[in-house]
Structure formats: C-alpha cells, structure tokens
Enzyme design. Sequence first.
Site, PDB file in Angstrom:
ATOM      1  N   ARG A  16       0.677  -1.216   0.068  1.00 47.55           N
ATOM      2  CA  ARG A  16      -0.308  -0.517   0.102  1.00 47.55           C
ATOM      3  C   ARG A  16       0.999   1.506  -0.299  1.00 47.55           C
ATOM      4  O   ARG A  16       0.539   2.420  -0.676  1.00 47.55           O
ATOM      5  CB  ARG A  16      -0.895   0.088   1.007  1.00 47.55           C
ATOM      6  CG  ARG A  16       0.458  -0.146   2.659  1.00 47.55           C
ATOM      7  CD  ARG A  16      -1.314  -0.214   3.821  1.00 47.55           C
ATOM      8  NE  ARG A  16      -0.424  -0.386   4.879  1.00 47.55           N
ATOM      9  CZ  ARG A  16      -0.871   0.086   6.215  1.00 47.55           C
ATOM     10  NH1 ARG A  16      -1.805   0.742   6.599  1.00 47.55           N
ATOM     11  NH2 ARG A  16      -0.107  -0.944   7.616  1.00 47.55           N
ATOM     12  N   GLU A  64     -18.829   3.935   0.508  1.00 52.30           N
ATOM     13  CA  GLU A  64     -18.394   3.966  -0.776  1.00 52.30           C
ATOM     14  C   GLU A  64     -19.046   3.494  -2.371  1.00 52.30           C
ATOM     15  O   GLU A  64     -18.298   4.301  -2.960  1.00 52.30           O
ATOM     16  CB  GLU A  64     -17.520   2.177  -0.792  1.00 52.30           C
ATOM     17  CG  GLU A  64     -17.201   2.354   0.297  1.00 52.30           C
ATOM     18  CD  GLU A  64     -17.226   1.743   1.758  1.00 52.30           C
ATOM     19  OE1 GLU A  64     -18.687   2.298   1.774  1.00 52.30           O
ATOM     20  OE2 GLU A  64     -16.251   2.365   2.663  1.00 52.30           O
ATOM     21  N   ASP A 123      -7.350  -8.401  11.573  1.00 48.95           N
ATOM     22  CA  ASP A 123      -8.938  -7.806  11.506  1.00 48.95           C
ATOM     23  C   ASP A 123      -9.982  -9.191  10.911  1.00 48.95           C
ATOM     24  O   ASP A 123     -11.023  -9.032  11.518  1.00 48.95           O
ATOM     25  CB  ASP A 123      -8.887  -7.170  10.155  1.00 48.95           C
ATOM     26  CG  ASP A 123      -8.888  -5.251  10.631  1.00 48.95           C
ATOM     27  OD1 ASP A 123      -8.885  -5.503  12.406  1.00 48.95           O
ATOM     28  OD2 ASP A 123      -8.644  -4.470   9.845  1.00 48.95           O
ATOM     29  N   ARG A 173      -1.691  -5.276   2.806  1.00 52.65           N
ATOM     30  CA  ARG A 173      -1.454  -4.379   4.010  1.00 52.65           C
ATOM     31  C   ARG A 173      -0.325  -4.317   4.300  1.00 52.65           C
ATOM     32  O   ARG A 173       0.493  -4.054   5.111  1.00 52.65           O
ATOM     33  CB  ARG A 173      -2.565  -4.705   5.743  1.00 52.65           C
ATOM     34  CG  ARG A 173      -1.909  -3.959   6.617  1.00 52.65           C
ATOM     35  CD  ARG A 173      -2.811  -4.281   7.450  1.00 52.65           C
ATOM     36  NE  ARG A 173      -2.811  -4.213   8.856  1.00 52.65           N
ATOM     37  CZ  ARG A 173      -3.826  -4.137   9.777  1.00 52.65           C
ATOM     38  NH1 ARG A 173      -4.425  -5.185  10.424  1.00 52.65           N
ATOM     39  NH2 ARG A 173      -3.784  -3.938  11.084  1.00 52.65           N
TER      40      ARG A 173
END
Lengths: 320, 283
Positions: A16, A64, A123, A173
């Site tokens: 990223r 979004e 997550d 990530r």
Amino acid sequence: MSLDLKFTYTEKKDTRSGFGDGFLEAGRKNPNIVGLCADLIGSLKMGAFQKEFPDRFFQTGIAEANMIGLAAGMTIGGKIPFAGTFANFATGRVYDQIRQSVAYSDKNVKICASHAGLTLGEDGATHQILEDLGMMKMLPHMTVINPCDYNQTKAATLAIAEHEGPVYLRFGRPSWPIFTPADQKFEIGKAWKMIDGKDVTIFATGHLVWEAVVAEAMLREEGIHAEVINIHTIKPLDEEAILESVKKTGCAVSAEEHQINGGLGDSIAQTLSRHNPAPLEYVGVNDSFGESGTPTQLLEKYGLNAENIVKAAKRALARK
Amino acid sequence: MEKQSIEQLQKICTQLRRDVLRMVHAVQSGHPGAPLGCAEFFVSLYFDILRHDPNFNMDGKDEDLFFLSNGHLSAGWYSVLARSGYFPVEELKTFRKINSRLQGHPATEEGLPGIRVASGSLGQGLSVALGAAQAKKLNGDDKLVYILLGDGELQEGQVWEAAMYAAHYGVDNLIATIDYNGQQIDGPTEKVMDLKNLKAKWEAFGWEVNEIKDGNNLEAVLEGLKKAKSLSGKGKPVMNLLYTEMGYGVDFMVGTHKWHGSPPSDEQLADALGQLEETLGDY
C-alpha cells in the site's frame, strides 16, 4: 542452512505504501489526477497526495457507493480519479456501482484496493476479501492488476495513471519483502518471467510471488527446476507467456491470495484447456472464509505459503 | 439553440408523448408512464434552459450537462435528444431492438450522442452528476449540471450518501430534480415505502429546495427551472421537487402506476394517439 534464492531483499515494506508513493508521483506529473477515499486515507497511504493537492482530493466519508459514482462522474471533464478503500468495500460492497457507472460506461476510473486477501491479518474474515479478483475480472472493459511488492506496486500505480480505461488495482497491508527493482518498467498485460526453469511453471500473483521465489529455491535443492512467472496483470491475461512456458515445462501451478474459484488459476486453466491441456495445480483458498491471525499464520493454515507451492509443484509433476 | 415560443414548446411536448407511446408500443416493452409525466420537464430543459451542444462531446466542457438517473424514462429522453438534434429522429424506431443505439436503458456502449453514463440500476445518478459538477469546478467551468431522479428511486441508500456529500462540499453548480409523481412499479410510493416529507428531508440534508407545484404546466416548469438556476451558485446544491402526474396527457393512463412498465395494445395506442395531435411529424 539458508536457501539459494534467485531474488533477495534487504528491506520489507507494505505494498500500500508503494501505491501511496506512486499516487503522489503520478499526481505531480499529471494535474488531472484526483483522489477520493472513504475515510481510510491513512490506511491507503493517500495522505501525502491529499496534503500536497488538497483541492484535488475528496474525502467521501464512509460511503463507498457514492465514491464510485463520484469517480465515474469526475472522468466527464477529463479528470483521472483514483478511488481508494479496502478491497472488500471497493468491490463486493459496490459491485453494481462499478458495473454500471464505471465498467459498462467505460470510465477512466482507477479503483485502488488495499488490505486484500488473508494477509490483512487480525481484522478477520469480514475484511479479508478473497473474491475480488474474480468479481473484477468478470467485468467487461475492466483491467485487473495485482502487483507483488512495494516497487512493483509503485510502478503499477504510475502505469495505470497513463492507461485509459477502468482499472482495479489490488494491494495489501503486511510488511513484505521488496525483491523487484525500483526502476522497473511496468507493462500492463505483460507477464514477467522472473526465473527460468524446465520442469514446472509457477504462475504467481501478488504477495505469493515472493512465496513462489522461495518455493523455486526449495524445489531446486531437490533437483526440480521451476520456472517462476509473475502475473501482475490478471486481466488482460498474457496468454502467450503462459502457453510458451507450459509448452516447455509441461505442467503448472497457480498461486494467489484469493479463492481458487474465480481466481488467476481459473483464468490460466481456461487458457490451457483451450490450447494445451496440461496438468495444473492450484494454490489458493479452497472455498472458505479466512479468520484472525498473523499473515504468516494465515498463509500457512490456508495452504498458501512456499511449502504448499512446493507440494503443488510435485503433484503437477507427477501428473505429467 | 433559438428560443421557442410556449406554443411551439407545447407542440414538442405533445410530439414527445406520441414518440414515447409509439416507441413502447412498437416493441411491446418499456416504460411509458413516467416519461409522459416528464414531457414538460424534458422539453423545457432541452429547448430552453440548457446551454448545450447537440454536436455531442463526452467531456461536455463549457456546456450544461444533463444526467438521467431513473434510466427507465429512456423513451422520453431519447425523444427529446432526437428532437433537439442529437441524432436523427428516424432512429427512434430502433428503440429496444437488436443492434440499436437506443438501449432499453440509457448506455454509452453503443455511442448514442447525449448519454454520458449508463443508468437503469437506480440510485447511482446523483453521485455521478456530483462528480461531473466537481470536475467542472476543478476545470474552472462555470456551466451547470442537471439531473433527474425518480421519487421511488429515493428509497435507494446511495441517494442519501450523495445528498450528504453534496451539501458538505457545497456543490452549488448542481441542479437536481425529483419526478415527484408518487408512483412506483408496485403501487403508490406512500404504500410501497412512504417518502414522508421530502422537502423537509432535503432541507435537513442542507439543500436548497425549490418546489415546482404544477410539473405538467409548461410555463410553471420553465419558471421553476429558471428559479432553480437563480438559486445555484450560492453555496448549496439545489433540489427541485417537480410534482407531476405519471401518464399525463392520456386520459386512461394518468395518475396510476399501472403504466409504469406496460405497453399499450393496438387499440389503446390508437385511443391515446387520438388525444395527442401529431405536431412535428411522427418518426
């Protein structure tokens, strides 16, 4: 005993950040480039662009669907919008918006999707999208790109800025080895043969290209010479490179941080079945959701690391 | 484009209604009700309000833009586009047929002049129009962006995302209009999903709301759209609540949802056309 790797690294970084740095550089080159983000500016590494070009950056809030429509609209008048959010919210959540307002309308929108795949980590499965490449590659007009490290992601970001048409750019990530050159030229739709081999071809995309590089060294220790091809562009697929390699090796493995259903392996299988039906083994997630854990733990548990690529290569070889 | 008299504009409205009915009848599919109710709006916009160039250019720089979010009004939009010079009127006969540029719902894929984004899946148009309006601001282009939405369409959540965004960024070069006919496919909006107080809703979201009470009265629509234009550029997005009657102009179609997506039979078409004079020549 350490492996004799054909590609090595001295530094790790998240892909990223490659996107964020490429985005800033592209923005400096072309004043028509604008950014949009749905409340994840820090996570997407879009902050430097926003700071330097505040008038060309649009925080959309957690909305979004609206962001995708806005981006489509901004192309009318010549802007080149880079719309960023997590891959899950950039695809599944807004599939119809992308389908109608971007893909069918053939708008010059760059959908920039971070935190894709299992390596998002802790997550958990709500955020670990493993279906995005499939959804995006099914859309007519859409170009789908999944680079492997910081340098390639940066180069890809600069390349899509100059490409006319809708693009899905997928990155992630975790801190990941930087093993490709900083000055690489990124050619959309052109596969990169990273390692020459004769026994089996490993077609890898995204983070798993690194795992393929490691797997190649492991196989070589056992006298198996694998060819490693970096498929950074899922669509349009470089069929020529795929067929040329498999013609030589006679069997292949696909490796991706994605569901096996609908992923890169599926696309390769289509190509092979039409032109050269050769054994193909799949490294990918097998019809399940992910879960919380570290990236390394998850790649191991779901069968996506170098050891699993080695096993798949041997299965493919045995079927020759 | 030269300004036309009210009488002339009225004739175009009547012809648009004939076009819509004949187009939908010819393929026995499509949506006649809402475009009949929006004839005055379409004609006012394309023959008076919009500063536009029928020599179509996708980027639309230095001209007003129009987007149709409720894409099922395609027959009406195609008619007004053809009648105002975007493509030959003759082409209306290809509506919804194979190999046509006039798709069931508006699309860019076949390159029909006048269409800048596909619509049909509801709720997306306002976001697109906002993006186009912001691109105009970035380009230093002082022209306006217009958009029509259906009232049933407001049940889509994305509309309210866009509503919030427009006010936050003060997108005051955007003039939206809701076709407030109170009908949707399954019945009256108040029964399907009540919109309650729309004026209060849009005002609460930070919009300037302009009510056009008689949306099927040409002079009222023209006056209302001119007022909307005068409200633009003042820091707020503008929303017209255009009170129309679905099916207006044909006595057996007016005021009911039954003609939302149903074509007339041969007899019904003859009856309807008998109520609408052929003013500009049928296609």
